[in-house]
Design an enzyme around this catalytic site. Sequence first.
Site, PDB file in Angstrom:
ATOM      1  N   HIS A 140     100.292   6.978 -75.991  1.00  7.62           N
ATOM      2  CA  HIS A 140     101.033   8.192 -76.343  1.00  7.62           C
ATOM      3  C   HIS A 140     100.766   8.607 -77.790  1.00  7.62           C
ATOM      4  CE1 HIS A 140     103.104   7.525 -72.630  1.00  7.62           C
ATOM      5  NE2 HIS A 140     103.694   6.430 -73.051  1.00  7.62           N
TER       6      HIS A 140
ATOM      7  N   HIS B  12     103.301   9.375 -68.277  1.00  5.19           N
ATOM      8  CA  HIS B  12     102.410   8.294 -67.835  1.00  5.19           C
ATOM      9  C   HIS B  12     101.566   8.756 -66.668  1.00  5.19           C
ATOM     10  CE1 HIS B  12     106.088   6.537 -69.495  1.00  5.19           C
ATOM     11  NE2 HIS B  12     105.239   5.783 -70.133  1.00  5.19           N
TER      12      HIS B  12
END
Lengths: 330, 209
Positions: A57, A216
């Site tokens: 991320h 995700h």
Amino acid sequence: MKKFLNSTDDFLRESLQGFGAAHKDIITCHYDPNFITRSKATKKGKVAIISGGGSGHEPMHGGFVGYGMLDSACPGFVFSSPSPDQMIAASEKVEGGAGILFIVKNYSGDIMNFQMASEMITGVSEIILINDDVAVEDSSYTTGRRGVAATVIVEKIVGSLAETGGSLKECKILGDKVNRNSGSMGVAFSSCTVPAAGKPTFELGPDEMEFGVGIHGEPGRRRDKVQSAQEITNELLGAIIEDLKLENNGEILLFVNGMGGTPLTELYLLYDNAKKTLDNKKIKIARSLVGNYCTSLEMQGASLTITKLDQELKKHWDSPVHTAAMRWGL
Amino acid sequence: MSINFLIKSAKEIQIVIEKNAPEIEKLDQEIGDGDHIFNVQRGIKLVIELEPIIKRLSMSKALNQIAMKILSGVGGSSGALFGTLFMTMAKVSNIDDGVDYKKAINMFVDGVEAVKQRGKADVGEKTMMDVLIPVANCLKQGVEKKKDLKDLMREAIKVAEKGMLSTKDLLAIKGRASFLGERSKGHIDPGARSSQLMIRTVCILILNT
């Protein structure tokens, strides 16, 4: 799979090493267990803020370690929660006598590991749970909404309060308030490939998009044919505005976040489209953030986040920050 | 139950998980994010690598080492949950004086209860608890009714499989699949499948001894 890597086993280590070397004036990377701290020790009497989550991320969370934001970040494997030993080692390093505040995104794995860490450390700690994703239904008996891009906003604002002497309790209250006043929703045009998996997490047809996608690559609300940017923007904003019960003449922060594979050109186009919609609804954009801050590897997509602002939040948003990924006011 | 048996089970589980890896990965990609199989495989590998260290230790110390290794080396939900399972098993009293089958079952039952608390999940929520809880209950009742060990193992294999299959039509309430709502229906939970395979493997090992 095409990625810059030498071996999947060394993927995270080499990336952390590069991050540590490139920003050695701001942060220091520690290994086995892995955690990132500011290069200058946390001052005594300051609440230490630790965040963390799966890698993939970036710049979240390591890129937000530094003056005015986090004291430490614990990176897990790609899309996998860090483990308690990382948080414990980070706590020992940055605890400044005023307690530890953990900022955790609402995923089962992250919650369990951070809870175990908070039970295992000796000092006082609090946990702020981020759950800003309006795409998934919230209810008391499910895991509930996911924590996504508003994490960036919470870390900036609470980081400022901690830097200016806020107590653990005050930081916890402010963090919960920012979370409560934030809503996000994302859309993806492509999936992403976890290095260890070697193939995309899901398949999207050339003319398809995933609405309400998670960070995700997990599927969201529904799959649909690709629409115009204005239509997409309107649907994302509609869901957020409804959730936050935004009123006319209210002031907000608008955050257009890229998921890793979308150019800034398109993110600014989305900002333009969002501004038109918000102008029509007489909602005032008082602060803005545009860029790739909470990404999902190379996923092509974007999310919109709105945070309702008041004087207190504006003050802490504007205050100086000096991290690898966010710098202003200094 | 000996430390040798733990290591032997881990090695056997590694083979079985390897064989079923593509299926578990596919299940996770359908309703999760695809990382479950890697976490499980990494955890098993780490446990097997502990062999030279733990074979000299007492049962409680060996289980604690396994717990810490899984916790730190796996991460994610699997790390926290399986770490909790072994940490709790290590706490059952007098296990360093030898573990008979009754004690081994007590360890498993206590461990499953702790995992249930940690994950705040129960039967019917489409997680590995749909396998672990019924198996723990079956074993507990088996001990109370003084059932033959081998009959009990055969029963546990069936209960685990039934639990695993039951997740197919369930709506996910806990874990990452819960974000999907109705879309989670129609898929077997990958955590339930991997747990069921592990339980079956250990039961078969006991049946063959």
